[in-house]
Design an enzyme around this catalytic site. Sequence first.
Site, PDB file in Angstrom:
ATOM      1  N   PRO A 140      10.583 -14.520  -0.513  1.00  0.00           N
ATOM      2  CA  PRO A 140       9.378 -14.675   0.317  1.00  0.00           C
ATOM      3  C   PRO A 140       8.755 -13.334   0.663  1.00  0.00           C
ATOM      4  O   PRO A 140       9.457 -12.326   0.815  1.00  0.00           O
ATOM      5  CB  PRO A 140       9.903 -15.387   1.565  1.00  0.00           C
ATOM      6  CG  PRO A 140      11.348 -15.012   1.640  1.00  0.00           C
ATOM      7  CD  PRO A 140      11.818 -14.874   0.219  1.00  0.00           C
ATOM      8  N   GLU A 180       0.822  -1.198   0.000  1.00  0.00           N
ATOM      9  CA  GLU A 180       0.000   0.000   0.000  1.00  0.00           C
ATOM     10  C   GLU A 180       0.864   1.259   0.000  1.00  0.00           C
ATOM     11  O   GLU A 180       0.550   2.247  -0.657  1.00  0.00           O
ATOM     12  CB  GLU A 180      -0.935   0.007   1.214  1.00  0.00           C
ATOM     13  CG  GLU A 180      -2.037  -1.032   1.170  1.00  0.00           C
ATOM     14  CD  GLU A 180      -1.548  -2.427   1.546  1.00  0.00           C
ATOM     15  OE1 GLU A 180      -0.400  -2.550   2.037  1.00  0.00           O
ATOM     16  OE2 GLU A 180      -2.300  -3.389   1.326  1.00  0.00           O
TER      17      GLU A 180
END
Length: 439
Positions: free
Chosen positions: A269, A67
Amino acid sequence: MSALARIALTAYRWAGVVLFPCAGILLAVRASKGKEDRSRRMERLGHAAANRPHGPLIWVHAASVGEMGAVTALMREFRRAGIHVLLTTGTVTSAEIAANRLRDEVIHQYVPIDALPAVRRFLDYWQPDLAITVDSEIWPATLQSLHDRRIPQILVNARLSDRSFARWQNHAKVASSLFSKLAMVIAKSDLDGERFRDLGAWPVTVSGNIKVDTDAPSVDMELLGQYQRQIGHRKTWAAISTADGEENVAAMVHRALKAHMGQLSIVVPRHPQRADEIEAMMVQQGLTVARRSRNDEITAETDVFLGDSIGEMGLYLRLTEIAFVGRSLVQGAGGGNPMEPAVLGCAVLSGPHVENFRESYQRLVRHGSARVVRDAETLAKAVHFLMNNPLARHKMGDAGIAAVQDMRGALSITLKALEPYTNPLTVKARLEPKAAAGE
């Protein structure tokens, strides 16, 4: 507001007040697990750790790294207009990236927990002129406090996943009570806009995904050259933003192709703190792992380059032309953002569970730049095909760059929609120094 909705929201606010004395204990426990910054956890209780600058200030809340990346360009536009920006995030990783990427451009604080004592303390000190929230973060106590103070709150790049929409629909009266308090919603797709309207938000406009308007992820060119020399002529592919379980899929793909491809697999990851367990799993399967966090050298014997660092996606994606975007083989994970690999000309592969980025994937698939795989076997076949077919690989990469270019424009639409709220702040920012000089 219905009586039932009023009772539910009042109960929520009072529960926050009653349980607030326990918040310090909860934050300390989270800090012991690495989920909170121990030295800054008082910010989560609403205590400020920086000075509030003189002049207009916009509070931008971005829950985590994705975001924050989406609204970086938006925040820089505010700064160019002379408006101060207070950025809040909720994760340790996002705070580190904010410090590295934005430096002195914005003021960073951890977001206060959604309890009235913390929210009141936070708002009393910072007194924002406007609150902008990215994506779908709705916190009842915060939203009510902003509404009571007549501080407009706007959702940008707003989306509602299938699961979130269904959950809000089950509590339609509460949803209507909350969403109607938003000053505006700028949704990232027509479907998201329709969902916000159904839940009581108004006005709602659609901008497209502003993540598409962000620049390609940056890279240290010297470091990139170093790794390119170490990799040499070996073929590569990357599995990025992987969720738990997808690293094992990447290991299976590597072992399936290793005998006749001799490739290097790059695994990045989503949560780098899981790197120890990921490495242990891969070593147990007989794979040799080099880790970025240890500055390990990539040798001819290295099977997997484990990208366990923060803010270096630009490096990992420039080491390959094939990118599997994770959180997409795990049902309910929502999918990962395909725009970063697409803008860098990577052929994009993804699992079927991409509800958080459904429209982006639909556009990429239509352009021929992304393919959907079902499992480890179909992923291995797709990687094998693309490694052996440079023409197809480059065609997908070029299509991705073209698709991203076609999807741009959301930032300008968002800025235009925000003008009724930001233009007065721009004028205020220009006039205040003059007023101060005349005092």
